[in-house]
Design an enzyme around this catalytic site. Structure first.
Site, PDB file in Angstrom:
ATOM      1  CB  SER A   1      -0.965  -0.035   1.193  1.00 15.21           C
ATOM      2  OG  SER A   1      -1.968   0.952   1.081  1.00 15.21           O
TER       3      SER A   1
ATOM      4  CG  ASP B   1      -7.063  -3.266  -3.099  1.00 13.50           C
ATOM      5  OD1 ASP B   1      -7.754  -2.493  -2.407  1.00 13.50           O
ATOM      6  OD2 ASP B   1      -5.820  -3.316  -3.021  1.00 13.50           O
TER       7      ASP B   1
ATOM      8  CG  HIS C   1      -5.808  -2.405   0.621  1.00 11.21           C
ATOM      9  ND1 HIS C   1      -5.174  -1.967  -0.517  1.00 11.21           N
ATOM     10  CD2 HIS C   1      -5.233  -1.721   1.648  1.00 11.21           C
ATOM     11  CE1 HIS C   1      -4.286  -1.050  -0.197  1.00 11.21           C
ATOM     12  NE2 HIS C   1      -4.280  -0.895   1.118  1.00 11.21           N
TER      13      HIS C   1
END
Length: 286
Positions: free
Chosen positions: A102, A232, A260
């Site tokens: 991320s 995601d 995610h």
């Protein structure tokens, strides 16, 4: 596992390492508001078992690393990139393979662009392309965005943990069942270790990307692996696809039903792909 606190330039970064330090180094960078514990110990050990010297660290304002007053971060995105090299220098490592999740994937991109001679390969998981106009890409999931619009009481353990449990539920994939009890237990441990998440809210500053990074992804020469879940809701799959297209010879692994997250059920696929990307660098050097 061994721990090392790196103190330099008025900053303390807490790190842990796994495996044999004579093996190729692999540095893990976690995402926003997340300590290094979000790289699970077993995940790190499995990478070490592949013949890698694995290092994870608490970014500023997380875990046991330097904290700043809420709303007054004493750093920028560029400092987060430089912290990558502070950690490597603390271990006496000239260059390393890098994996970022991320926001950590964006920091990893910055590191590979700033000092390509020090980043041997990069794996970017569930992230966004650095310095690219993403306004034309799909929006984040509506339910997750609604959740993000509600402010948690980060100073209150129960409220903060409950908020993050719901966040984890909303960002989970569709293939594996969501384990609420396991997630809650982890978040409570992470909260207690860090002394709370209040300072971690400073990480919003790290999404303020300066002009230095705009339009530079075509300069990246290190072997890049993009790992992205098809489900995601934070950075939809199109973000990973855009990053892979922007870098010459990048490879893209799409996790079926992946959210995610680093779900235990996907570890073997992800670890094998990281190992293969490390191998790409070694093949180049022959």
């Amino acid at each position: 596992m061994s721990e090392l606190a790196i103190r330099t330039d008025g900053v303390e970064l807490t790190t842990q390492s796994f495996g044999n330090p004579t093996q190729p180094p692999l540095l893990l960078i976690m995402g926003g508001m997340a300590s290094m514990l979000w790289w699970p110990q077993e995940f790190c050990q499995r990478l070490a078992d592949r013949g890698l010297f694995v290092i994870r660290y608490d970014q500023r304002d997380t875990g046991l690393s330097t904290k700043y007053p809420p709303g007054q971060p004493g750093y920028t995105f560029d400092d987060a990139v430089d912290d990558v090299f502070r950690v490597l220098d603390g271990y006496g490592i000239l260059n390393a393979h890098v994996v970022g999740f991320s926001l950590g994937g964006m920091v990893g991109q910055g590191a590979a662009l700033k000092h390509p001679e020090r980043v041997l390969s990069l794996t970017a998981i569930s992230t966004s392309p650095l310095g690219m106009d993403t306004s034309g890409l799909p929006s984040s999931g509506e339910a997750w965005m609604e959740h993000m619009s509600v402010e948690a009481n980060w100073a209150d353990r129960a409220d903060a943990v409950a908020y993050l449990v719901e966040d984890a539920r909303l960002t989970a994939g569709t293939t594996h069942p969501f384990d609420e009890a396991r997630t809650r237990a982890f978040l409570e441990r992470d909260f207690d270790r860090s002394g709370g998440y209040l300072s971690a809210t400073n990480h919003s500053i790290l999404f303020e990307i300066g002009e230095t990074w705009q339009g530079r992804l075509n300069e990246m020469k290190v072997p890049l692996l993009v790992v992205h879940g098809r489900a995601d809701p934070v950075f939809p799959l199109a973000y990973g696809e855009a990053l892979a297209r922007a870098v010459t010879d990048a490879s893209l692994l799409k996790i079926e039903g992946g959210g995610h997250e680093l779900h235990h059920g996907d570890w073997e696929e992800i670890i094998s792909a990281i190992d293969d990307n490390v191998g790409r660098w070694h093949l180049r050097c022959r």
